[in-house]
Design a protein around this motif. Structure first.
Motif: not given
Lengths: 293, 293
Positions: A6-7, A9-10, A13-14
């Motif tokens: 999850a991290l 993915l974040l 994207d940022l």
């Protein structure tokens, strides 16, 4: 989906995120949630919790080579007890004072489980990233490893005072600032040394050779480790320590040592390729996953 | 100890804290925890939750008259579902974009209850405080009141789409920046208009006369209110709205209106003394207590 996925993915994207702290103009910003079930063993005082929660964020600021400006924290507990809240805030203030930052308050909430969320802000015009290591650079750590691992064992054993002492670390902000012109890559060791080195390798597109015998291990680890394997687990894999892990050109090391108040220990070297090895064997990419396994 | 008492204790002890956001050098910093039981009624989408959590912090930045620089958020839920996390982050990014701030990530955690903690950072060299109102100043609000109150009723009634729309407010950052040279005191209406006015009165050492009939009330309140008393409760006491409540000299109002894209409504006037009255009757100091009653 596990937390690490999850991290990732974040981060993907940022554009501003992905290192120990996000970078926005001349600011670095980082936020962390800690809670009772996974982060504060029975016996952890609220003073230690405040120190440690805010300290964890200040360590991320340190890892960017930034000065620490300020921190805020959210305190959430089943009941808002005045003495407990006061202790938490005092711990938060004291760790800020230790790195010349200002603790400026936060928010309160009632929550079934004691939870602390801290956010720290630092300043730098030239942050040190994880991605700058070059083959040949020395791999170093500040201070000593295994402090939190030993503390957790001591909490289990009921040696609460000593465990609380070990849990209150000094974020390496001063060292980070001194290293900002010479460290080629830097992060903190909160996921454990082994995983941190894997992360530096991935970000810098290089490999590392570690020397297990060189690891600076905290004395407390000796007293709690059951055997040599356990000793290495506590020192290199357990994590939740907040030392700086960084790379530096061999030419720069003596000057850096002269400027910095904490010990710097060479624990390996960046290599070509992508493997992380120690004494000829692959070092597994395992360590502390926050809130996870 | 209730939360308001606890917050007061904190504010009294921390020189940088106590207004809508803490002030450190040219930065304003604010952090807020929201969680499912008290802040996100059944039917709140993760997109709305991300928007609203980060928006609440951006509203505090707006209340200081600061530009919004960036925000981070912690997302904690029983399971880290990729679609839900993605929706949350998109909501956080979109509300940042609405006020020209950058969303730069945050932290993740597993937690038995869905919880969001957001921190926003703004910049200003001259923050607008709650303490500058002078008797004679006009009391004004931006936009319309009762939006969140109506949304909560609509969530209860199963009108989820409309409720989510109402729950996603635009933080008044642009208006706050335009007002920074002319507003004499300012805060946001997150505790409800009535309580906000009491807080301005206390900080500015003045009283206020309100005109109930002047309140700009959102149309949705009409559709959910059961009678006139309920209508006033929803508009003036319920809170969780994020409009600016500010005072301004009568001479400056027309110029301010000309510069600002959202409606400004005069709802009263600062007075000598310390009472908050409306139509000759005392206005009780009640409203939304975060995480409390």
């Amino acid at each position: 989906m596990d937390e690490r996925t999850a991290l990732r993915l974040l981060a993907a994207d940022l554009p501003g995120a992905g290192d120990d702290a996000a970078i926005v103009d001349d600011l670095v910003v980082t936020t962390d949630m800690l809670h009772e079930a996974t982060d504060f063993p029975a016996g952890t005082t609220r003073y230690t919790a405040g120190w440690r929660a805010v300290g964890a964020s200040l360590s991320d600021v340190a890892a960017m080579g930034a000065t620490a400006t300020c921190a805020v924290a959210v305190y959430a507990a089943p009941e808002l007890d005045e003495a407990e809240l006061g202790d938490f805030v005092q711990g938060a203030r004291d760790v800020c004072e230790a790195v010349s930052a200002e603790y400026v308050g936060g928010d309160l909430d009632t929550h079934h489980e004691f939870t602390a969320v801290s956010t720290a802000i630092g300043r730098t015009d030239d942050p040190v990233l994880r991605s700058g290591a070059t083959p040949g650079d020395l791999l170093c750590v500040t201070g000593e490893l295994g402090r939190s691992a030993a503390a957790v064992r001591l909490f289990d054993a009921g040696e609460v005072e000593r465990a609380n002492d070990l849990f209150r670390f000094t974020p390496r902000v001063d060292a980070g600032v001194e290293l900002r012109d010479t460290a080629t890559a830097m992060m903190d060791s909160s996921d454990g040394l082994a995983r941190s080195v894997h992360q530096l390798a991935e970000a810098s597109d290089c490999g590392f050779e570690l020397d297990w015998d060189a690891l600076p291990v905290h004395d407390a680890v000796e007293t709690v480790a059951t055997d040599d394997t356990d000793h290495r687990d506590l020192a290199a894999y357990f994590g939740e320590d907040f030392e700086l892990v960084f790379t530096i050109s061999e030419d720069e090391l003596d000057a850096a040592r002269a400027e910095i108040d904490v010990p710097l220990t060479v624990v390996g070297r960046a290599t070509t390729g992508s493997e992380v090895v120690a004494d000829g064997e692959a070092v597994p990419d395992r360590g502390y996953t926050h809130g996870g396994d």
